[in-house]
Scaffold this motif. Structure first.
Motif, PDB file in Angstrom:
ATOM      1  N   MET A 163       0.842  -1.183   0.000  1.00 22.42           N
ATOM      2  CA  MET A 163       0.000   0.000   0.000  1.00 22.42           C
ATOM      3  C   MET A 163       0.880   1.236   0.000  1.00 22.42           C
ATOM      4  SD  MET A 163      -2.939  -1.185   2.709  1.00 22.42           S
ATOM      5  CE  MET A 163      -1.782  -1.160   4.090  1.00 22.42           C
ATOM      6  N   ASN A 164       0.713   2.055  -1.013  1.00 22.41           N
ATOM      7  CA  ASN A 164       1.468   3.288  -1.149  1.00 22.41           C
ATOM      8  C   ASN A 164       0.517   4.474  -1.212  1.00 22.41           C
ATOM      9  OD1 ASN A 164       4.099   1.974  -1.457  1.00 22.41           O
ATOM     10  ND2 ASN A 164       3.362   1.350  -3.483  1.00 22.41           N
ATOM     11  N   SER A 165       1.074   5.649  -1.002  1.00 23.59           N
ATOM     12  CA  SER A 165       0.298   6.891  -1.055  1.00 23.59           C
ATOM     13  C   SER A 165      -0.968   6.787  -0.216  1.00 23.59           C
ATOM     14  CB  SER A 165      -0.051   7.238  -2.503  1.00 23.59           C
ATOM     15  OG  SER A 165       1.114   7.386  -3.287  1.00 23.59           O
ATOM     16  N   LEU A 166      -0.805   6.321   0.985  1.00 26.43           N
ATOM     17  CA  LEU A 166      -1.953   6.060   1.843  1.00 26.43           C
ATOM     18  C   LEU A 166      -2.689   7.334   2.224  1.00 26.43           C
ATOM     19  CD1 LEU A 166      -0.406   3.250   3.998  1.00 26.43           C
ATOM     20  CD2 LEU A 166      -2.539   3.056   2.703  1.00 26.43           C
ATOM     21  N   LYS A 167      -3.999   7.200   2.333  1.00 23.86           N
ATOM     22  CA  LYS A 167      -4.887   8.292   2.678  1.00 23.86           C
ATOM     23  C   LYS A 167      -5.652   7.939   3.943  1.00 23.86           C
ATOM     24  CE  LYS A 167      -5.758   8.918  -2.281  1.00 23.86           C
ATOM     25  NZ  LYS A 167      -6.820   8.930  -3.325  1.00 23.86           N
ATOM     26  N   PRO A 168      -6.148   8.928   4.660  1.00 22.43           N
ATOM     27  CA  PRO A 168      -6.953   8.625   5.849  1.00 22.43           C
ATOM     28  C   PRO A 168      -8.136   7.712   5.550  1.00 22.43           C
ATOM     29  CG  PRO A 168      -6.335  10.917   5.875  1.00 22.43           C
ATOM     30  CD  PRO A 168      -5.883  10.370   4.538  1.00 22.43           C
ATOM     31  N   GLU A 169      -8.725   7.822   4.377  1.00 18.27           N
ATOM     32  CA  GLU A 169      -9.850   6.975   4.025  1.00 18.27           C
ATOM     33  C   GLU A 169      -9.466   5.520   3.799  1.00 18.27           C
ATOM     34  OE1 GLU A 169      -9.412   9.836   0.407  1.00 18.27           O
ATOM     35  OE2 GLU A 169      -8.966   9.870   2.550  1.00 18.27           O
ATOM     36  N   ASP A 170      -8.179   5.223   3.784  1.00 22.90           N
ATOM     37  CA  ASP A 170      -7.721   3.844   3.734  1.00 22.90           C
ATOM     38  C   ASP A 170      -7.754   3.181   5.100  1.00 22.90           C
ATOM     39  OD1 ASP A 170      -7.118   3.824   0.931  1.00 22.90           O
ATOM     40  OD2 ASP A 170      -5.241   4.875   1.368  1.00 22.90           O
ATOM     41  N   THR A 171      -8.003   3.953   6.133  1.00 20.36           N
ATOM     42  CA  THR A 171      -8.064   3.412   7.483  1.00 20.36           C
ATOM     43  C   THR A 171      -9.172   2.372   7.584  1.00 20.36           C
ATOM     44  OG1 THR A 171      -7.173   5.418   8.500  1.00 20.36           O
ATOM     45  CG2 THR A 171      -8.483   3.969   9.897  1.00 20.36           C
ATOM     46  N   ALA A 172      -8.809   1.180   7.996  1.00 17.34           N
ATOM     47  CA  ALA A 172      -9.762   0.080   8.065  1.00 17.34           C
ATOM     48  C   ALA A 172      -9.061  -1.143   8.633  1.00 17.34           C
ATOM     49  CB  ALA A 172     -10.321  -0.244   6.679  1.00 17.34           C
ATOM     50  N   ILE A 173      -9.855  -2.141   8.938  1.00 13.46           N
ATOM     51  CA  ILE A 173      -9.311  -3.465   9.191  1.00 13.46           C
ATOM     52  C   ILE A 173      -9.221  -4.171   7.851  1.00 13.46           C
ATOM     53  CG2 ILE A 173      -9.604  -5.660  10.374  1.00 13.46           C
ATOM     54  CD1 ILE A 173     -11.268  -4.206  12.469  1.00 13.46           C
ATOM     55  N   TYR A 174      -8.058  -4.697   7.556  1.00 10.92           N
ATOM     56  CA  TYR A 174      -7.820  -5.360   6.280  1.00 10.92           C
ATOM     57  C   TYR A 174      -7.846  -6.871   6.469  1.00 10.92           C
ATOM     58  CZ  TYR A 174      -6.758  -1.028   3.901  1.00 10.92           C
ATOM     59  OH  TYR A 174      -6.850   0.222   3.323  1.00 10.92           O
ATOM     60  N   TYR A 175      -8.616  -7.526   5.622  1.00 10.42           N
ATOM     61  CA  TYR A 175      -8.813  -8.968   5.710  1.00 10.42           C
ATOM     62  C   TYR A 175      -8.285  -9.673   4.477  1.00 10.42           C
ATOM     63  CZ  TYR A 175     -12.187  -7.750   9.375  1.00 10.42           C
ATOM     64  OH  TYR A 175     -12.799  -7.264  10.497  1.00 10.42           O
ATOM     65  N   CYS A 176      -7.643 -10.767   4.715  1.00 10.24           N
ATOM     66  CA  CYS A 176      -7.229 -11.683   3.660  1.00 10.24           C
ATOM     67  C   CYS A 176      -8.308 -12.740   3.495  1.00 10.24           C
ATOM     68  CB  CYS A 176      -5.895 -12.316   4.054  1.00 10.24           C
ATOM     69  SG  CYS A 176      -5.272 -13.584   2.953  1.00 10.24           S
ATOM     70  N   ALA A 177      -8.546 -13.170   2.268  1.00  9.10           N
ATOM     71  CA  ALA A 177      -9.593 -14.149   2.018  1.00  9.10           C
ATOM     72  C   ALA A 177      -9.210 -15.098   0.896  1.00  9.10           C
ATOM     73  CB  ALA A 177     -10.902 -13.448   1.672  1.00  9.10           C
ATOM     74  N   ARG A 178      -9.728 -16.305   0.984  1.00 12.06           N
ATOM     75  CA  ARG A 178      -9.520 -17.318  -0.039  1.00 12.06           C
ATOM     76  C   ARG A 178     -10.747 -17.429  -0.916  1.00 12.06           C
ATOM     77  NH1 ARG A 178      -9.252 -23.664   1.437  1.00 12.06           N
ATOM     78  NH2 ARG A 178     -11.520 -23.305   1.551  1.00 12.06           N
ATOM     79  N   SER A 179     -10.545 -17.419  -2.216  1.00 10.02           N
ATOM     80  CA  SER A 179     -11.648 -17.568  -3.149  1.00 10.02           C
ATOM     81  C   SER A 179     -12.087 -19.017  -3.236  1.00 10.02           C
ATOM     82  CB  SER A 179     -11.249 -17.063  -4.533  1.00 10.02           C
ATOM     83  OG  SER A 179     -12.293 -17.286  -5.468  1.00 10.02           O
ATOM     84  N   ARG A 180     -13.397 -19.210  -3.312  1.00  9.00           N
ATOM     85  CA  ARG A 180     -13.952 -20.540  -3.496  1.00  9.00           C
ATOM     86  C   ARG A 180     -14.146 -20.864  -4.970  1.00  9.00           C
ATOM     87  NH1 ARG A 180     -19.381 -20.540  -4.690  1.00  9.00           N
ATOM     88  NH2 ARG A 180     -20.437 -18.520  -4.477  1.00  9.00           N
ATOM     89  N   LEU A 181     -13.855 -19.905  -5.817  1.00  6.05           N
ATOM     90  CA  LEU A 181     -14.011 -20.044  -7.241  1.00  6.05           C
ATOM     91  C   LEU A 181     -12.655 -20.179  -7.914  1.00  6.05           C
ATOM     92  CD1 LEU A 181     -16.665 -17.210  -7.627  1.00  6.05           C
ATOM     93  CD2 LEU A 181     -17.095 -19.664  -7.331  1.00  6.05           C
ATOM     94  N   GLN A 182     -12.680 -20.275  -9.224  1.00  6.11           N
ATOM     95  CA  GLN A 182     -11.442 -20.378  -9.981  1.00  6.11           C
ATOM     96  C   GLN A 182     -10.837 -19.013 -10.271  1.00  6.11           C
ATOM     97  OE1 GLN A 182      -9.731 -23.361 -10.871  1.00  6.11           O
ATOM     98  NE2 GLN A 182     -11.154 -23.901  -9.224  1.00  6.11           N
ATOM     99  N   TYR A 183     -11.491 -17.975  -9.806  1.00  7.52           N
ATOM    100  CA  TYR A 183     -11.020 -16.615  -9.958  1.00  7.52           C
ATOM    101  C   TYR A 183     -11.349 -15.854  -8.681  1.00  7.52           C
ATOM    102  CZ  TYR A 183     -15.955 -16.191 -11.089  1.00  7.52           C
ATOM    103  OH  TYR A 183     -17.325 -16.273 -11.050  1.00  7.52           O
ATOM    104  N   GLY A 184     -10.777 -14.706  -8.504  1.00  7.63           N
ATOM    105  CA  GLY A 184     -11.066 -13.893  -7.337  1.00  7.63           C
ATOM    106  C   GLY A 184     -12.230 -12.971  -7.576  1.00  7.63           C
ATOM    107  N   GLY A 185     -11.936 -11.707  -7.773  1.00 10.40           N
ATOM    108  CA  GLY A 185     -12.984 -10.746  -8.044  1.00 10.40           C
ATOM    109  C   GLY A 185     -13.531 -10.106  -6.785  1.00 10.40           C
ATOM    110  N   GLY A 186     -14.448  -9.166  -6.981  1.00 10.92           N
ATOM    111  CA  GLY A 186     -14.931  -8.326  -5.909  1.00 10.92           C
ATOM    112  C   GLY A 186     -15.983  -8.874  -4.975  1.00 10.92           C
ATOM    113  N   PRO A 187     -16.936  -9.685  -5.460  1.00 11.72           N
ATOM    114  CA  PRO A 187     -18.025 -10.101  -4.565  1.00 11.72           C
ATOM    115  C   PRO A 187     -17.533 -10.923  -3.376  1.00 11.72           C
ATOM    116  CG  PRO A 187     -18.643 -10.408  -6.855  1.00 11.72           C
ATOM    117  CD  PRO A 187     -17.182 -10.068  -6.852  1.00 11.72           C
ATOM    118  N   LYS A 188     -17.979 -10.540  -2.189  1.00 10.42           N
ATOM    119  CA  LYS A 188     -17.596 -11.258  -0.979  1.00 10.42           C
ATOM    120  C   LYS A 188     -18.071 -12.699  -0.982  1.00 10.42           C
ATOM    121  CE  LYS A 188     -19.509  -8.268   1.826  1.00 10.42           C
ATOM    122  NZ  LYS A 188     -19.825  -7.130   0.923  1.00 10.42           N
ATOM    123  N   THR A 189     -19.173 -12.938  -1.701  1.00  9.48           N
ATOM    124  CA  THR A 189     -19.734 -14.279  -1.757  1.00  9.48           C
ATOM    125  C   THR A 189     -18.829 -15.264  -2.477  1.00  9.48           C
ATOM    126  OG1 THR A 189     -20.999 -13.630  -3.720  1.00  9.48           O
ATOM    127  CG2 THR A 189     -22.118 -13.493  -1.597  1.00  9.48           C
ATOM    128  N   GLY A 190     -17.848 -14.775  -3.192  1.00 15.34           N
ATOM    129  CA  GLY A 190     -16.923 -15.638  -3.880  1.00 15.34           C
ATOM    130  C   GLY A 190     -15.807 -16.190  -3.013  1.00 15.34           C
TER     131      GLY A 190
END
Length: 124
Positions: free
Chosen positions: A83-110
């Motif tokens: 993470m570079n050029s960080l902004k205050p709006e980047d403040t959050a808890i960051y989570y790592c996740a494993r995809s259940r599909l053959q691709y990643g993508g944005g939907p949390k349901t994946g």
């Protein structure tokens, strides 16, 4: 044993950089696309970035594109978020996740496995 463990979070000033790591206790880590999500107080958990199995293809949320870089080292069973050029709006808890599909993508349901998160705080 916790399957996914994030680390590297902390306090950084605006414009600074951090690298997050996610150590995966998965026997077949390279078989899964991986993703990073984040959740700020009062907000929904949102997609940040994802990476395919080999690391050759990545996807980013518009809010972090050009500033964040996701990568993985399958030999170390680890996925990273630079993470570079960080902004205050980047403040959050960051989570790592494993995809259940053959691709990643944005939907949390994946995604079917999540770490407990690491806190990133960007001061103004």
């Amino acid at each position: 044993q916790v399957p996914l463990v994030e680390s590297g979070g902390g306090l950084v000033q605006t414009g600074g950089s951090l690298q997050l790591s996610c150590a995966a206790s998965l026997r077949t880590f390279s078989s899964y696309p991986m993703g990073w999500f984040r959740q700020a107080p009062g907000k929904e958990r949102e997609f940040v970035a994802s990476i395919n199995k080999s690391g050759g293809s990545t996807t980013y949320a518009d809010s972090v594109k050009g500033r964040f870089t996701i990568s993985r080292d399958n030999a170390k069973n680890t996925v990273y978020l630079e993470m570079n050029s960080l902004k205050p709006e980047d403040t959050a808890i960051y989570y790592c996740a494993r995809s259940r599909l053959q691709y990643g993508g944005g939907p949390k349901t994946g995604y079917d496995m999540w770490g407990q998160g690491t806190q990133v705080t960007v001061s103004s």
